[in-house]
Motif scaffolding. Structure first.
Motif, PDB file in Angstrom:
ATOM      1  N   UNK A  89     -10.293 -30.897 -20.734  1.00 27.39           N
ATOM      2  CA  UNK A  89      -8.912 -30.062 -20.273  1.00 27.39           C
ATOM      3  C   UNK A  89      -7.723 -31.276 -20.169  1.00 27.39           C
ATOM      4  N   UNK A  90      -6.708 -31.208 -20.927  1.00 23.11           N
ATOM      5  CA  UNK A  90      -5.510 -31.651 -21.652  1.00 23.11           C
ATOM      6  C   UNK A  90      -4.752 -32.248 -20.386  1.00 23.11           C
ATOM      7  N   UNK A  91      -4.922 -32.583 -19.437  1.00 26.93           N
ATOM      8  CA  UNK A  91      -4.058 -33.478 -18.244  1.00 26.93           C
ATOM      9  C   UNK A  91      -5.102 -34.645 -18.187  1.00 26.93           C
ATOM     10  N   UNK A  92      -4.119 -35.649 -19.357  1.00 25.16           N
ATOM     11  CA  UNK A  92      -5.472 -36.845 -18.855  1.00 25.16           C
ATOM     12  C   UNK A  92      -3.439 -37.995 -19.076  1.00 25.16           C
ATOM     13  N   UNK A 100      -9.070 -41.732 -27.264  1.00 24.46           N
ATOM     14  CA  UNK A 100      -9.619 -40.468 -26.510  1.00 24.46           C
ATOM     15  C   UNK A 100      -9.516 -39.105 -27.306  1.00 24.46           C
ATOM     16  N   UNK A 101      -9.895 -37.847 -27.310  1.00 28.26           N
ATOM     17  CA  UNK A 101     -10.014 -37.062 -27.527  1.00 28.26           C
ATOM     18  C   UNK A 101      -9.839 -36.019 -26.223  1.00 28.26           C
ATOM     19  N   UNK A 102      -8.978 -34.595 -27.334  1.00 24.10           N
ATOM     20  CA  UNK A 102      -9.068 -33.738 -25.403  1.00 24.10           C
ATOM     21  C   UNK A 102      -9.337 -32.571 -26.131  1.00 24.10           C
ATOM     22  N   UNK A 103      -8.785 -31.286 -25.793  1.00 17.96           N
ATOM     23  CA  UNK A 103      -9.539 -30.391 -26.020  1.00 17.96           C
ATOM     24  C   UNK A 103      -8.583 -29.419 -24.812  1.00 17.96           C
ATOM     25  N   UNK A 104      -7.816 -28.870 -25.359  1.00 11.51           N
ATOM     26  CA  UNK A 104      -7.309 -28.161 -24.288  1.00 11.51           C
ATOM     27  C   UNK A 104      -7.320 -26.551 -25.142  1.00 11.51           C
ATOM     28  N   UNK A 105      -7.202 -25.376 -23.818  1.00  9.71           N
ATOM     29  CA  UNK A 105      -7.406 -23.692 -23.268  1.00  9.71           C
ATOM     30  C   UNK A 105      -6.442 -23.186 -23.789  1.00  9.71           C
ATOM     31  N   UNK A 106      -5.469 -23.239 -22.981  1.00  8.88           N
ATOM     32  CA  UNK A 106      -4.220 -22.246 -22.955  1.00  8.88           C
ATOM     33  C   UNK A 106      -2.978 -23.528 -22.311  1.00  8.88           C
ATOM     34  N   UNK A 107      -1.611 -22.680 -22.677  1.00  9.73           N
ATOM     35  CA  UNK A 107      -0.858 -23.678 -22.576  1.00  9.73           C
ATOM     36  C   UNK A 107      -0.218 -22.420 -21.220  1.00  9.73           C
ATOM     37  N   UNK A 108      -0.208 -21.947 -20.447  1.00  9.06           N
ATOM     38  CA  UNK A 108      -0.568 -20.712 -19.199  1.00  9.06           C
ATOM     39  C   UNK A 108       0.924 -21.668 -18.886  1.00  9.06           C
ATOM     40  N   UNK A 109       0.747 -23.077 -18.184  1.00  8.46           N
ATOM     41  CA  UNK A 109       1.606 -23.374 -17.921  1.00  8.46           C
ATOM     42  C   UNK A 109       3.251 -23.462 -18.088  1.00  8.46           C
ATOM     43  N   UNK A 137      -6.487 -39.533 -30.161  1.00  8.70           N
ATOM     44  CA  UNK A 137      -7.227 -39.631 -31.742  1.00  8.70           C
ATOM     45  C   UNK A 137      -7.100 -37.713 -32.399  1.00  8.70           C
ATOM     46  N   UNK A 138      -7.747 -36.794 -31.929  1.00 13.75           N
ATOM     47  CA  UNK A 138      -7.829 -35.853 -31.980  1.00 13.75           C
ATOM     48  C   UNK A 138      -7.578 -34.390 -30.479  1.00 13.75           C
ATOM     49  N   UNK A 139      -6.355 -33.480 -31.816  1.00 14.93           N
ATOM     50  CA  UNK A 139      -6.895 -32.272 -30.104  1.00 14.93           C
ATOM     51  C   UNK A 139      -7.715 -30.690 -30.877  1.00 14.93           C
ATOM     52  N   UNK A 140      -8.184 -30.631 -29.777  1.00 13.09           N
ATOM     53  CA  UNK A 140      -9.796 -29.501 -29.713  1.00 13.09           C
ATOM     54  C   UNK A 140      -8.468 -28.395 -29.041  1.00 13.09           C
ATOM     55  N   UNK A 141      -8.887 -27.321 -30.400  1.00 12.43           N
ATOM     56  CA  UNK A 141      -8.165 -26.026 -29.432  1.00 12.43           C
ATOM     57  C   UNK A 141      -9.573 -25.072 -29.349  1.00 12.43           C
ATOM     58  N   UNK A 142      -9.364 -24.195 -28.328  1.00 12.37           N
ATOM     59  CA  UNK A 142     -10.332 -23.391 -28.309  1.00 12.37           C
ATOM     60  C   UNK A 142     -10.139 -21.903 -29.551  1.00 12.37           C
ATOM     61  N   UNK A 143      -9.181 -22.023 -29.691  1.00 11.60           N
ATOM     62  CA  UNK A 143      -8.433 -20.608 -30.207  1.00 11.60           C
ATOM     63  C   UNK A 143      -7.101 -20.995 -31.836  1.00 11.60           C
ATOM     64  N   UNK A 144      -7.110 -19.975 -33.404  1.00  7.95           N
ATOM     65  CA  UNK A 144      -6.093 -20.687 -33.598  1.00  7.95           C
ATOM     66  C   UNK A 144      -4.965 -20.150 -32.531  1.00  7.95           C
ATOM     67  N   UNK A 145      -5.563 -19.275 -31.657  1.00  2.19           N
ATOM     68  CA  UNK A 145      -3.701 -18.958 -30.894  1.00  2.19           C
ATOM     69  C   UNK A 145      -3.294 -20.305 -29.523  1.00  2.19           C
TER      70      UNK A 145
END
Length: 359
Positions: A89-92, A100-109, A137-145
């Motif tokens: 999740x995006x809280x690093x 590090x690489x991070x997965x970002x699921x949404x930006x609801x906050x 190093x890279x950000x993985x997004x779960x959707x194009x949105x």
């Protein structure tokens, strides 16, 4: 390679379900790696116990709560020696010292209209996104949105890719399946889920007996929960169901309603498609992306009258069957989302960013 995987959030739903679904495929795809799983102290989830049996997995219980001040100061040391970290999740931590690489699921906050939070938390969230943009190093997004939301909010990261979730964590209804006159809403009772609108629209549609709507939410008390009303007439509320019981409700449901105003991905649309239900969904961008190859009735999440009309029209259809053309197409489209594919793309991204030490 020694990969530290930060998986301290609760397992079983949300990001925890993502971790439990993708990790077994990643571990199998890279038997030469050592996967160091950082989990919350006391985690006894059965999925974790199964994953821990793999020879290339080491579980490290970490007594540091997610989103705490302590993790900013001490998480890196608690993670132990590693070559690359993957944050699920995006809280690093701002001062994390290794690649590090991070997965970002949404930006609801970042949506105060949909997620009530103190201003300080929203500011900290925005600072974190800027930190990821500069340092990941890279950000993985779960959707194009979600990728578009990130770029609009924080700017383009150094490197990124979109990797959709899989669907095979959830059982599909096997043909021939038998539907009942029942409808389903699945989601946490949060403001952005917009469940009250669909519940009210169902009541206003006045479905004839024996039609029933079941509203399923997690059993644990969630922060920022909103009231959904009480069971009455043809509406039933359920919470804290087992996966088996939830799967049974999906198998029986002829209609699934998903009125959410914001999603990073949207599992219920895929789960409904796998189980052969007619789907009434909001026009949230991520849902239209995920269901791009499916036949779904998309509705404005603020237009209650449109939901009333759509419910009435859908209930007049014959109950869905495995040979109903739109149902067959939806099942096939949902099955195209595979966790093995998501895992392969993820390990390739991690491998690339481990090799490129100049980034």
């Amino acid at each position: 390679m020694r990969l530290y995987v930060d998986a301290r959030l609760p397992w079983g739903s949300g990001i925890g379900r993502y971790v439990a679904s993708i990790l077994p495929h990643m571990i199998a795809a890279r038997p030469e790696w050592t996967f160091i799983l950082g989990v919350q102290q006391g985690n006894s989830h059965p999925d974790l116990r199964r994953i821990a049996e793999a020879a290339n997995v080491s579980v490290r219980e970490i007594p540091i709560a997610p989103f705490s001040l302590e993790e900013q100061r001490h998480l890196h040391a608690a993670a132990g020696p590693h070559d690359l970290a993957w944050f699920t999740n995006y809280w690093v931590p701002f001062f994390w010292r290794s690649p590090f690489v991070v997965t970002v699921h949404d930006l609801l906050h970042q949506r105060p209209d949909l997620f009530p939070a103190p201003a300080a938390k929203r500011i900290a969230s925005r600072m974190m996104l800027a930190n990821l943009r500069r340092r990941a190093r890279s950000v993985i997004f779960v959707s194009g949105f979600t990728r578009r939301e990130f770029i609009r909010t924080a700017g383009a990261p150094r490197d990124c890719r979109v990797i959709h979730h899989g669907s095979d964590h959830f059982p599909a209804a096997l043909p021939p399946f038998s539907k009942t006159k029942s409808a389903l809403i699945v989601g946490a009772p949060k403001l952005h889920k917009n469940m009250a609108l669909a519940i009210e629209a169902w009541a206003a549609a006045a479905p004839e007996d024996p039609w029933r709507l079941t509203v399923v939410s997690p059993g644990d008390e969630l922060r920022s929960s909103v009231p959904l009303g009480q069971a009455q007439g043809s509406v039933v509320f359920r919470s804290g169901l087992s996966n088996e019981e939830l799967a049974r409700l999906y198998r029986e449901a002829a209609v699934v309603l998903f009125p959410t105003k914001y999603e990073g991905f949207g599992f219920p649309v895929i789960e409904a498609a796998l189980n052969g239900a007619y789907i009434l969904s909001s026009t949230a961008e991520a849902l239209q992306e995920v269901a791009r190859d499916m036949e779904v009735t998309f509705l404005d999440p603020d237009d209650k009258s449109a939901w009333v009309r759509a419910i009435r029209e859908t209930l007049q259809k014959p109950l869905p069957a495995c040979d109903t053309p739109e149902i067959a197409r939806n099942i096939a489209a949902a099955q195209d989302y595979r966790w093995a594919d998501a895992a392969q793309q993820t390990v390739e991204d991690l491998e690339l960013n481990m090799g490129n030490r100049t980034k």
